[in-house]
Motif scaffolding. Structure first.
Motif, PDB file in Angstrom:
ATOM      1  N   GLY A  86      69.002  33.910  44.096  1.00 19.30           N
ATOM      2  CA  GLY A  86      68.021  34.604  43.553  1.00 19.30           C
ATOM      3  C   GLY A  86      68.162  35.894  42.828  1.00 19.30           C
ATOM      4  O   GLY A  86      67.554  36.231  41.983  1.00 19.30           O
ATOM      5  N   GLU A  87      69.536  36.621  42.885  1.00 19.29           N
ATOM      6  CA  GLU A  87      69.843  37.396  42.034  1.00 19.29           C
ATOM      7  C   GLU A  87      70.249  37.243  40.794  1.00 19.29           C
ATOM      8  O   GLU A  87      69.832  37.641  39.621  1.00 19.29           O
ATOM      9  CB  GLU A  87      71.404  38.081  42.592  1.00 19.29           C
ATOM     10  N   GLN A  88      70.517  35.674  40.292  1.00 14.63           N
ATOM     11  CA  GLN A  88      70.826  35.007  38.981  1.00 14.63           C
ATOM     12  C   GLN A  88      69.445  35.002  38.600  1.00 14.63           C
ATOM     13  O   GLN A  88      68.940  35.198  37.258  1.00 14.63           O
ATOM     14  CB  GLN A  88      71.491  33.960  39.047  1.00 14.63           C
ATOM     15  N   VAL A  89      68.517  34.531  39.249  1.00 18.68           N
ATOM     16  CA  VAL A  89      66.931  34.370  39.080  1.00 18.68           C
ATOM     17  C   VAL A  89      66.483  35.648  38.328  1.00 18.68           C
ATOM     18  O   VAL A  89      65.812  35.792  37.170  1.00 18.68           O
ATOM     19  CB  VAL A  89      66.205  33.843  40.040  1.00 18.68           C
ATOM     20  N   ARG A  90      66.752  36.825  39.063  1.00 20.20           N
ATOM     21  CA  ARG A  90      66.110  38.074  38.888  1.00 20.20           C
ATOM     22  C   ARG A  90      66.915  38.736  37.425  1.00 20.20           C
ATOM     23  O   ARG A  90      65.933  39.007  36.516  1.00 20.20           O
ATOM     24  CB  ARG A  90      66.473  38.902  39.922  1.00 20.20           C
ATOM     25  N   ALA A  91      67.814  38.456  37.263  1.00 16.62           N
ATOM     26  CA  ALA A  91      68.728  38.857  36.018  1.00 16.62           C
ATOM     27  C   ALA A  91      68.162  38.054  34.915  1.00 16.62           C
ATOM     28  O   ALA A  91      68.051  38.700  33.742  1.00 16.62           O
ATOM     29  CB  ALA A  91      70.363  38.763  36.343  1.00 16.62           C
ATOM     30  N   ALA A  92      67.912  36.803  35.135  1.00 16.26           N
ATOM     31  CA  ALA A  92      67.500  36.107  33.936  1.00 16.26           C
ATOM     32  C   ALA A  92      66.104  36.421  33.792  1.00 16.26           C
ATOM     33  O   ALA A  92      65.717  36.439  32.384  1.00 16.26           O
ATOM     34  CB  ALA A  92      67.534  34.675  34.085  1.00 16.26           C
ATOM     35  N   PHE A  93      65.074  36.750  34.692  1.00 18.23           N
ATOM     36  CA  PHE A  93      63.958  36.995  34.178  1.00 18.23           C
ATOM     37  C   PHE A  93      63.854  38.513  33.562  1.00 18.23           C
ATOM     38  O   PHE A  93      63.028  38.539  32.562  1.00 18.23           O
ATOM     39  CB  PHE A  93      62.867  36.877  35.580  1.00 18.23           C
ATOM     40  N   ASP A  94      64.480  39.306  33.907  1.00 13.14           N
ATOM     41  CA  ASP A  94      64.492  40.562  33.461  1.00 13.14           C
ATOM     42  C   ASP A  94      64.918  40.786  31.924  1.00 13.14           C
ATOM     43  O   ASP A  94      64.628  41.344  31.258  1.00 13.14           O
ATOM     44  CB  ASP A  94      65.118  41.713  34.248  1.00 13.14           C
ATOM     45  N   GLY A  95      65.881  39.834  31.843  1.00 21.85           N
ATOM     46  CA  GLY A  95      66.371  39.592  30.355  1.00 21.85           C
ATOM     47  C   GLY A  95      65.436  38.633  29.417  1.00 21.85           C
ATOM     48  O   GLY A  95      66.096  38.393  28.391  1.00 21.85           O
ATOM     49  N   GLY A  96      64.340  38.083  30.203  1.00 19.42           N
ATOM     50  CA  GLY A  96      63.281  37.428  29.337  1.00 19.42           C
ATOM     51  C   GLY A  96      63.910  35.961  29.194  1.00 19.42           C
ATOM     52  O   GLY A  96      63.344  35.385  28.249  1.00 19.42           O
ATOM     53  N   GLN A  97      64.938  35.227  29.895  1.00 20.64           N
ATOM     54  CA  GLN A  97      65.444  34.006  29.763  1.00 20.64           C
ATOM     55  C   GLN A  97      65.039  32.958  30.647  1.00 20.64           C
ATOM     56  O   GLN A  97      65.556  31.931  30.627  1.00 20.64           O
ATOM     57  CB  GLN A  97      66.895  34.294  29.432  1.00 20.64           C
ATOM     58  N   LEU A  98      64.400  33.342  31.566  1.00 23.46           N
ATOM     59  CA  LEU A  98      64.200  32.525  32.674  1.00 23.46           C
ATOM     60  C   LEU A  98      63.239  31.427  32.170  1.00 23.46           C
ATOM     61  O   LEU A  98      63.510  30.157  32.327  1.00 23.46           O
ATOM     62  CB  LEU A  98      63.605  33.244  33.835  1.00 23.46           C
ATOM     63  N   ALA A  99      62.179  31.896  31.807  1.00 22.76           N
ATOM     64  CA  ALA A  99      61.062  30.756  31.388  1.00 22.76           C
ATOM     65  C   ALA A  99      61.720  29.632  30.344  1.00 22.76           C
ATOM     66  O   ALA A  99      61.488  28.614  30.420  1.00 22.76           O
ATOM     67  CB  ALA A  99      59.809  31.302  30.826  1.00 22.76           C
ATOM     68  N   THR A 100      62.441  30.387  29.451  1.00 18.02           N
ATOM     69  CA  THR A 100      63.267  29.428  28.426  1.00 18.02           C
ATOM     70  C   THR A 100      64.197  28.349  28.881  1.00 18.02           C
ATOM     71  O   THR A 100      64.129  27.258  28.805  1.00 18.02           O
ATOM     72  CB  THR A 100      63.923  30.274  27.351  1.00 18.02           C
ATOM     73  N   ALA A 101      65.194  29.072  30.109  1.00 20.30           N
ATOM     74  CA  ALA A 101      66.051  28.046  30.565  1.00 20.30           C
ATOM     75  C   ALA A 101      65.563  27.058  31.519  1.00 20.30           C
ATOM     76  O   ALA A 101      66.005  25.983  31.756  1.00 20.30           O
ATOM     77  CB  ALA A 101      66.908  29.193  31.466  1.00 20.30           C
ATOM     78  N   LEU A 102      64.304  27.468  32.180  1.00 24.05           N
ATOM     79  CA  LEU A 102      63.716  26.454  32.927  1.00 24.05           C
ATOM     80  C   LEU A 102      62.880  25.453  32.128  1.00 24.05           C
ATOM     81  O   LEU A 102      62.228  24.451  32.637  1.00 24.05           O
ATOM     82  CB  LEU A 102      62.746  26.897  34.001  1.00 24.05           C
ATOM     83  N   VAL A 132      59.572  26.075  30.838  1.00 22.88           N
ATOM     84  CA  VAL A 132      58.075  26.269  31.096  1.00 22.88           C
ATOM     85  C   VAL A 132      57.322  26.011  29.992  1.00 22.88           C
ATOM     86  O   VAL A 132      57.280  26.333  28.880  1.00 22.88           O
ATOM     87  CB  VAL A 132      57.928  27.599  31.883  1.00 22.88           C
ATOM     88  N   THR A 133      56.464  24.940  30.536  1.00 21.73           N
ATOM     89  CA  THR A 133      55.388  24.444  29.322  1.00 21.73           C
ATOM     90  C   THR A 133      54.171  25.510  29.476  1.00 21.73           C
ATOM     91  O   THR A 133      54.056  26.308  30.074  1.00 21.73           O
ATOM     92  CB  THR A 133      54.986  23.052  29.709  1.00 21.73           C
ATOM     93  N   GLN A 134      53.303  25.396  28.344  1.00 19.26           N
ATOM     94  CA  GLN A 134      52.074  26.267  28.163  1.00 19.26           C
ATOM     95  C   GLN A 134      51.330  25.847  29.341  1.00 19.26           C
ATOM     96  O   GLN A 134      50.529  26.833  29.819  1.00 19.26           O
ATOM     97  CB  GLN A 134      51.451  25.955  26.883  1.00 19.26           C
ATOM     98  N   GLU A 135      51.051  24.568  29.728  1.00 19.58           N
ATOM     99  CA  GLU A 135      50.141  24.375  30.988  1.00 19.58           C
ATOM    100  C   GLU A 135      50.674  24.957  32.283  1.00 19.58           C
ATOM    101  O   GLU A 135      49.998  25.224  33.426  1.00 19.58           O
ATOM    102  CB  GLU A 135      50.069  22.900  31.124  1.00 19.58           C
ATOM    103  N   GLU A 136      52.128  25.208  32.530  1.00 16.40           N
ATOM    104  CA  GLU A 136      52.818  25.823  33.710  1.00 16.40           C
ATOM    105  C   GLU A 136      52.773  27.193  33.619  1.00 16.40           C
ATOM    106  O   GLU A 136      53.190  27.849  34.732  1.00 16.40           O
ATOM    107  CB  GLU A 136      54.085  25.116  33.822  1.00 16.40           C
ATOM    108  N   SER A 137      52.654  27.748  32.437  1.00 15.93           N
ATOM    109  CA  SER A 137      52.818  29.345  32.157  1.00 15.93           C
ATOM    110  C   SER A 137      52.006  30.100  33.220  1.00 15.93           C
ATOM    111  O   SER A 137      52.434  31.231  34.008  1.00 15.93           O
ATOM    112  CB  SER A 137      52.534  29.686  30.705  1.00 15.93           C
TER     113      SER A 137
END
Length: 553
Positions: free
Chosen positions: A153-169, A171-176
């Motif tokens: 969970g902490e790694q996910v939070r850090a990636a989201f706050d850095g704006g990298q979570l959606a890119t790393a996973l 995420v497509t436009q339909e899933e956004s």
């Protein structure tokens, strides 16, 4: 002129015939009723000014809502729905292995609700759990068990706050849209538990380590101006109005929220209070006549007099008020059965006495600028406490002129706390000494006895701003002080000398759970101080003659 009064009337059963004595006592007969009537006329009791019973009360109250809360120079709008303790007590960045695992499982559930099952294995692959640095075998086993169940969970939070979570996973436009909804819910769950604010930064910390207390302030706009209420010495636990002091009044006045209420005054009933009616049986569990009172027991005498004579003069009028506001009573009128309306003034208007300050906010300037305003903070509903995550006892040792800091509970590697006991077992008795040459020393000189390994010595240090207790550096080849493992006893730890009394203090860290006024659950990690340490100190010996530690051959 004689004055006859009664504090208590009882049946007298002492008579030649017990049955007759009980009958006469219960009848409460008066042998000269005309004399009593004349005395009532002389004393003014038949004028009728106090002969009616209260049947109506009109109350006008004024509410001044709280505007903001300032913690460590960080001001945020006041939230009346959240328990105030969850705002001022929470620790910044309180993440452990258990929270990291639980946060990953919650994220997996939210992805499944949004039909984003494709992202679950990707999140585990990119943000998998890793062993805790310095963790024990139990932590490694837990990580191996939960590794394939969810991400860290902490790694996910850090990636989201850095704006990298959606890119790393990926995420497509339909899933956004579903991804954004899942992350909003997940961050609202995770951030308060991790000690983060709404922006993802560490929450401001109200804990003052050198005082072992919390310090924060609040503001409220009133008709006198903006009042600043400061809690200078809040030890943690239950936060109420008596923790605050009025420090400043400034700015433009504001119009309070006025509310008028019609209510029925109810007589106040206290345990041991005599009944008002003579023919009513009293509670036998408390007998005022059996109270043991000596000539110097002034407080006890006043309590007995109040219970016997004045307890029936108090009435209770419930007044619903909003929480999170300064409440004042602007007007109070009562009506009796004769239709007489009486306005009840404030206590200071009847008898101005600076020593009478019950339920009044203390003014730091000594001007009583708070007036009749009472702070009503939002209370937590159904608060629960966990076992201690960390507990440190501070024990004063007057003989050694030291304070021992003893870790009783330390944070566990898997989360939560674990008790520790580093005390050495009692030493075995030494065998008799023997030597071939017959020269056996009976005693040896020890300049400093070894320190107990379960405690950290805090020595008194005089500084320009007062006396402090700081971690002592004791150099001795026989001394082995175990390094501390918690957050409280840091290498640079120091506390004010006057904060540790003769009985010592105990500081704890634990999880708190409470429901707010909106029904939501609030979880935070708090610190609290209470007086009294449970473990006795162990004195230090200097220049000691002791038995030799080894035997001669």
């Amino acid at each position: 002129m004689s004055i006859t009064t009664w504090n208590r009337l009882e049946c007298d059963t002492v008579f030649d015939d017990p049955a007759r004595g009980v009958g006469l006592g219960l009848a409460a007969g008066v042998f000269d009723p005309l004399w009593l009537l004349a005395r009532q006329i002389q004393m003014g009791e038949l004028v009728g000014e106090d002969g009616g019973s209260l049947i109506h009360a009109g109350v006008t109250s004024a509410a001044n809502p709280l505007a903001g809360v300032t913690v460590a120079s960080h001001t945020a709008p006041f939230d009346p729905a959240a328990p105030l303790e969850s705002v001022v007590e929470r620790e910044p960045s309180s993440v452990d292995l258990r929270l990291r695992i639980r946060a990953g499982l919650v994220l997996v559930e939210l992805f499944a609700e949004q039909n984003l099952t494709r992202l679950i294995p990707l999140s585990i692959e990119h943000f998998g759990l890793t062993p805790v640095p310095g963790g024990d075998a139990e932590a490694g086993s837990l990580v191996a068990l939960a590794h394939q169940q969810g991400p860290d969970g902490e790694q996910v939070r850090a990636a989201f706050d850095g704006g990298q979570l959606a890119t790393a996973l990926g995420v497509t436009q339909e899933e956004s849209q579903g991804f954004d909804a899942a992350m909003v819910s997940w961050l609202a769950w995770y951030r308060p538990r991790a000690g983060l604010d709404d922006a993802g930064s560490p929450a401001p910390d109200a804990w003052v380590s050198d005082r072992l207390e919390h310090t924060f302030s609040m503001t409220a706009a009133t008709s006198a101006g903006v009042m600043q209420l400061v809690a200078p010495e809040y030890p943690g636990g239950r936060l109420d109005w008596d923790a605050f002091t009025l420090h400043d009044v400034s700015g433009d006045p504001a119009t309070p929220q006025i509310r008028t209420l019609d209510a029925l005054p109810l007589p106040v009933d206290i345990p041991g209070m005599p009944v008002v009616r003579f023919w009513e049986l009293e509670d036998p569990r408390f007998d005022v006549a059996r109270v043991s009172v000596g000539p110097g027991d002034t407080t006890r005498l006043l309590l007995v007099e109040f219970a016997l004579t004045f307890a029936s003069d108090w009435f209770l009028v419930p007044v619903p008020v909003p929480v999170g506001a300064l409440i004042g009573i602007d007007d109070l009128t009562v009506t009796d059965t004769f239709g007489v309306v009486t306005r009840i003034p404030a206590a200071e208007q009847v008898r101005s006495d600076p020593s009478w300050a019950l339920w009044r906010l203390t003014d730091a300037g000594g001007l009583d600028r708070a007036g009749n305003l009472l702070l009503v903070p939002p209370p937590p509903a159904g608060g629960l406490e966990s076992d201690s995550i960390e507990e440190v006892a501070f024990v004063r040792d007057e003989q050694a002129n030291l304070v021992w800091a003893i870790e009783v509970t330390v944070p566990a590697s898997i989360g939560g706390g674990r008790p520790v006991d580093r005390r050495l077992p009692p030493p075995e008795p030494l065998p008799p000494l023997a030597a071939a040459d017959g020269l056996v020393p009976e005693r040896i000189y020890v300049p400093l006895v070894s320190l107990p390994p379960d405690r950290v010595p805090l020595a008194r240090v005089d500084r320009a701003d007062g006396s402090w207790l700081a971690r002592a550096e004791v150099v001795d080849e026989l001394t082995s002080v175990t390094p501390t493992e918690g957050r409280l006893l840091t290498p640079a730890f120091a506390v004010r000398d006057d904060e540790v009394g003769v009985d010592g203090v105990v500081v704890t860290r634990r999880f708190q759970l409470a429901r707010g006024q909106d029904g939501r659950r609030y979880v935070w990690t708090s610190r609290a101080k209470r007086p009294g340490a449970t473990r006795a100190g162990e004195p230090v010996g200097y220049d000691v003659l002791a038995e030799p530690p080894v035997t001669a051959s």
